[in-house]
Design an enzyme around this catalytic site. Structure first.
Site, mmCIF file in Angstrom:
data_model
loop_
_atom_site.group_PDB
_atom_site.id
_atom_site.type_symbol
_atom_site.label_atom_id
_atom_site.label_comp_id
_atom_site.label_asym_id
_atom_site.label_seq_id
_atom_site.Cartn_x
_atom_site.Cartn_y
_atom_site.Cartn_z
ATOM 1 N N LEU A 89 -38.456 42.203 -78.088
ATOM 2 C CA LEU A 89 -39.102 41.468 -79.176
ATOM 3 C C LEU A 89 -38.410 41.727 -80.510
ATOM 4 O O LEU A 89 -38.939 41.367 -81.551
ATOM 5 C CB LEU A 89 -40.571 41.901 -79.293
ATOM 6 C CG LEU A 89 -41.535 41.415 -78.213
ATOM 7 C CD1 LEU A 89 -42.952 41.874 -78.545
ATOM 8 C CD2 LEU A 89 -41.514 39.899 -78.068
ATOM 9 N N CYS A 128 -23.774 38.596 -69.330
ATOM 10 C CA CYS A 128 -24.790 38.062 -68.406
ATOM 11 C C CYS A 128 -25.681 36.980 -68.998
ATOM 12 O O CYS A 128 -25.683 35.854 -68.497
ATOM 13 C CB CYS A 128 -25.640 39.211 -67.881
ATOM 14 S SG CYS A 128 -24.692 40.291 -66.796
HETATM 15 P P1 NAD Z 1 -16.374 42.801 -63.952
HETATM 16 O O1 NAD Z 1 -15.499 41.717 -64.449
HETATM 17 O O2 NAD Z 1 -16.581 44.025 -64.790
HETATM 18 O O3 NAD Z 1 -15.850 43.306 -62.524
HETATM 19 C C1 NAD Z 1 -15.421 42.464 -61.519
HETATM 20 C C2 NAD Z 1 -14.247 43.131 -60.801
HETATM 21 O O4 NAD Z 1 -13.875 42.324 -59.669
HETATM 22 C C3 NAD Z 1 -12.982 43.262 -61.654
HETATM 23 O O5 NAD Z 1 -12.601 44.623 -61.695
HETATM 24 C C4 NAD Z 1 -11.944 42.391 -60.929
HETATM 25 O O6 NAD Z 1 -10.630 42.905 -61.027
HETATM 26 C C5 NAD Z 1 -12.462 42.448 -59.503
HETATM 27 N N1 NAD Z 1 -11.967 41.379 -58.641
HETATM 28 C C6 NAD Z 1 -11.736 40.078 -58.892
HETATM 29 N N2 NAD Z 1 -11.271 39.456 -57.789
HETATM 30 C C7 NAD Z 1 -11.193 40.380 -56.816
HETATM 31 C C8 NAD Z 1 -10.786 40.364 -55.455
HETATM 32 N N3 NAD Z 1 -10.340 39.245 -54.874
HETATM 33 N N4 NAD Z 1 -10.834 41.509 -54.761
HETATM 34 C C9 NAD Z 1 -11.265 42.656 -55.327
HETATM 35 N N5 NAD Z 1 -11.675 42.742 -56.621
HETATM 36 C C10 NAD Z 1 -11.634 41.620 -57.351
HETATM 37 O O7 NAD Z 1 -17.775 42.104 -63.629
HETATM 38 P P2 NAD Z 1 -19.217 42.788 -63.654
HETATM 39 O O8 NAD Z 1 -19.736 42.868 -65.037
HETATM 40 O O9 NAD Z 1 -19.199 44.011 -62.809
HETATM 41 O O10 NAD Z 1 -20.073 41.647 -62.917
HETATM 42 C C11 NAD Z 1 -19.959 41.385 -61.542
HETATM 43 C C12 NAD Z 1 -21.120 40.493 -61.123
HETATM 44 O O11 NAD Z 1 -22.371 41.182 -61.323
HETATM 45 C C13 NAD Z 1 -21.236 39.196 -61.927
HETATM 46 O O12 NAD Z 1 -21.724 38.177 -61.104
HETATM 47 C C14 NAD Z 1 -22.276 39.538 -62.973
HETATM 48 O O13 NAD Z 1 -22.971 38.391 -63.432
HETATM 49 C C15 NAD Z 1 -23.212 40.439 -62.180
HETATM 50 N N6 NAD Z 1 -23.989 41.387 -62.996
HETATM 51 C C16 NAD Z 1 -23.406 42.018 -64.044
HETATM 52 C C17 NAD Z 1 -24.141 42.938 -64.773
HETATM 53 C C18 NAD Z 1 -23.533 43.657 -65.957
HETATM 54 O O14 NAD Z 1 -24.285 44.238 -66.720
HETATM 55 N N7 NAD Z 1 -22.219 43.652 -66.130
HETATM 56 C C19 NAD Z 1 -25.467 43.208 -64.433
HETATM 57 C C20 NAD Z 1 -26.020 42.565 -63.340
HETATM 58 C C21 NAD Z 1 -25.267 41.644 -62.628
#
Ligand code: NAD
Length: 437
Positions: free
Chosen positions: A251, A261
């Site tokens: 809030l 996100c």
């Molecule tokens: P990020 O970009 O920090 O990490 C993703 C990783 O995947 C990277 O290190 C990238 O190099 C790797 N990657 C890409 N292609 C690949 C492949 N073919 N093989 C292996 N690794 C590969 O992303 P994130 O913030 O961790 O988010 C990941 C997912 O989780 C997203 O869908 C996001 O919406 C969701 N999410 C994120 C959060 C947050 O706070 N960051 C919270 C909840 C959900």
């Protein structure tokens, strides 16, 4: 259990480390060789409080390892987590190319039953798409489960280890049993594991983030109205937050939500809705209001300098999209800084954790300072963009002495309005009266 986590970013690294902490053997896979090399050398590529000690402990006890090879990473795994990026595609929907690529690659590598768990935030129907992509070239049984992640950067370890709830979308009893076993150490205090169908689990994540983004945005509109009517948004916040139906969190008025996100998830849910012929009107307003809110202080700054910012130096405190993280994805600070630079101002910035990431993006367009006080030396104004706790009780006398101008624009309402009345500064915040204007 033997676990693989594919994608070792904010979510994957926390997931892998925390699952190792509960006794599993975890291999994290990433295509980014630099990242994997760093991790192998004991360095953590992100800032996340509490992660380092847990990471070291589990690496030292051989429960946590890293590789760039998908085949090596998933060898013998009973559960494979996908924690891959789902950035907005061209039309605003979540881009599934990273997930579907890994799903295609997984098919021929599987040699026994395994549970593939989608932790990424994905639209309804993705579990089916992942399943189809794996099945194209796979000769063994497998289940695809939707297990959205609700951790918050900055408190991610705690959120993962003590979740309010775990959402597991699967109709397979075999997969349910494995997921219960894996997550039971995290819900020992009685918080639930909620089993549901895949589509509902996928939608739950978007509904949660969109609801929170709406709550923030609603409060920001109340703040804007407070400014018009001479009311105080802090008083209104306390007034409504004590109502248990509303609750105290999310809030706080400010310069809008950012991060990796909320913006993309609100946009993706709106796109999913319009694809399903549903006009989700609130979400459209939320996106529109948040966009305006992010740079709401810029006109105030322009007005203060009578329309001419050329040669003015603005100190900026806070670059990350929120405190306790180095994440600058969709950070409001960056949009504000770009506008200030376009208007001819010079920017001197400080953030406790996000400077390296910003430097990589903005280069020498601005000055990076070693602490908050270095940034304010000779500055004509101070602009606060992130509510890092260390910005909350500055030495106002020192600021007043060292700054050129005596004005603070506060996008996070860090200071008490009454306290600011006897300071040397003009103080402009969000949803509250201007002080010494
Ligand atoms: P990020 O970009 O920090 O990490 C993703 C990783 O995947 C990277 O290190 C990238 O190099 C790797 N990657 C890409 N292609 C690949 C492949 N073919 N093989 C292996 N690794 C590969 O992303 P994130 O913030 O961790 O988010 C990941 C997912 O989780 C997203 O869908 C996001 O919406 C969701 N999410 C994120 C959060 C947050 O706070 N960051 C919270 C909840 C959900």
């Amino acid at each position: 259990m033997k676990i693989a986590v594919v994608g070792t970013g904010y979510v994957g690294l926390v997931t892998g480390t925390c699952l190792a902490e509960t006794g599993n053997r975890v291999t994290c896979v990433d295509i980014d060789k630099n990242k994997v090399d760093m991790l192998k050398n004991g360095q953590i590529p992100i800032y996340e409080p509490g992660l380092e000690a847990m990471f070291e402990r589990n690496v030292n006890q051989n429960r946590l390892s890293f590789t760039t090879s998908l085949a090596e990473g998933i060898k013998d795994a009973e559960v494979i987590f996908l924690a891959l990026p789902t950035p907005p595609g061209e039309n605003g929907s979540a881009d599934l190319k990273y997930i579907l690529k890994v799903a295609h690659d997984l098919g021929p590598l599987l040699d026994k039953y395994v549970v593939i768990v989608d932790k990424s935030t994905v639209p309804v129907g993705t579990a089916v798409k992942v399943s189809d992509a794996i099945a194209v070239n796979c000769s063994v049984d497998f289940d695809v489960v939707s297990n959205p992640e609700f951790l918050r950067e900055g408190v991610a370890v705690d959120d993962f280890m003590k979740p309010d709830r775990v959402v597991v979308g699967t109709k397979s009893e075999r997969a349910q049993k494995i997921m219960s076993k894996l997550f039971s150490p995290l819900v020992r205090q009685g918080n639930p594991i909620l089993f549901m169908d895949e589509a509902s689990a996928e939608l739950t994540k978007y509904a949660a983030n969109s609801f929170l983004a709406t709550k923030i945005t609603f409060m920001n509109e109340i703040a804007n109205l407070c400014e018009q009517l001479g009311a105080d948004v802090d008083a209104v916040r306390r007034g409504i937050g004590t109502d248990t139906r509303i609750g105290k969190r999310f809030l706080f008025a400010g310069i809008g939500y950012g991060g990796s996100c909320f913006p993309k998830d609100v946009q993706a849910l709106e796109k999913s809705s319009s694809d399903a012929d549903y006009d989700f009107k609130i979400l459209k307003s939320v996106m529109e209001v948040n966009q305006l809110q992010k740079t709401k202080l810029i006109p105030e700054i322009v007005k203060h300098f009578k329309g001419d910012l050329s040669g003015k130096t603005i100190a900026v405190w806070g670059l990350a999209f929120k405190p306790y993280t180095d994440d600058i994805r969709e950070a409001p600070a960056l949009e504000n800084i770009k506008m200030l630079l376009d208007l001819g101002a010079k920017v001197k910035a400080y953030d406790p954790e996000a400077m390296t990431n910003v430097k990589a993006m903005m280069g020498d367009q601005m000055t990076y300072c070693k602490d908050e006080y270095e940034s304010t030396i000779d500055a004509d104004a101070l602009l606060i963009m992130t509510e890092w706790p260390e910005f909350r009780t500055p030495d106002f006398d020192k600021l007043s002495e060292e700054m050129n101008g005596q004005v603070i624009f506060d996008g996070r309402n860090l200071f008490d309005i009454e306290d600011m009345k006897d300071k040397a500064f003009k103080y402009v915040s969000i949803g509250r009266v201007k002080i010494n204007d």
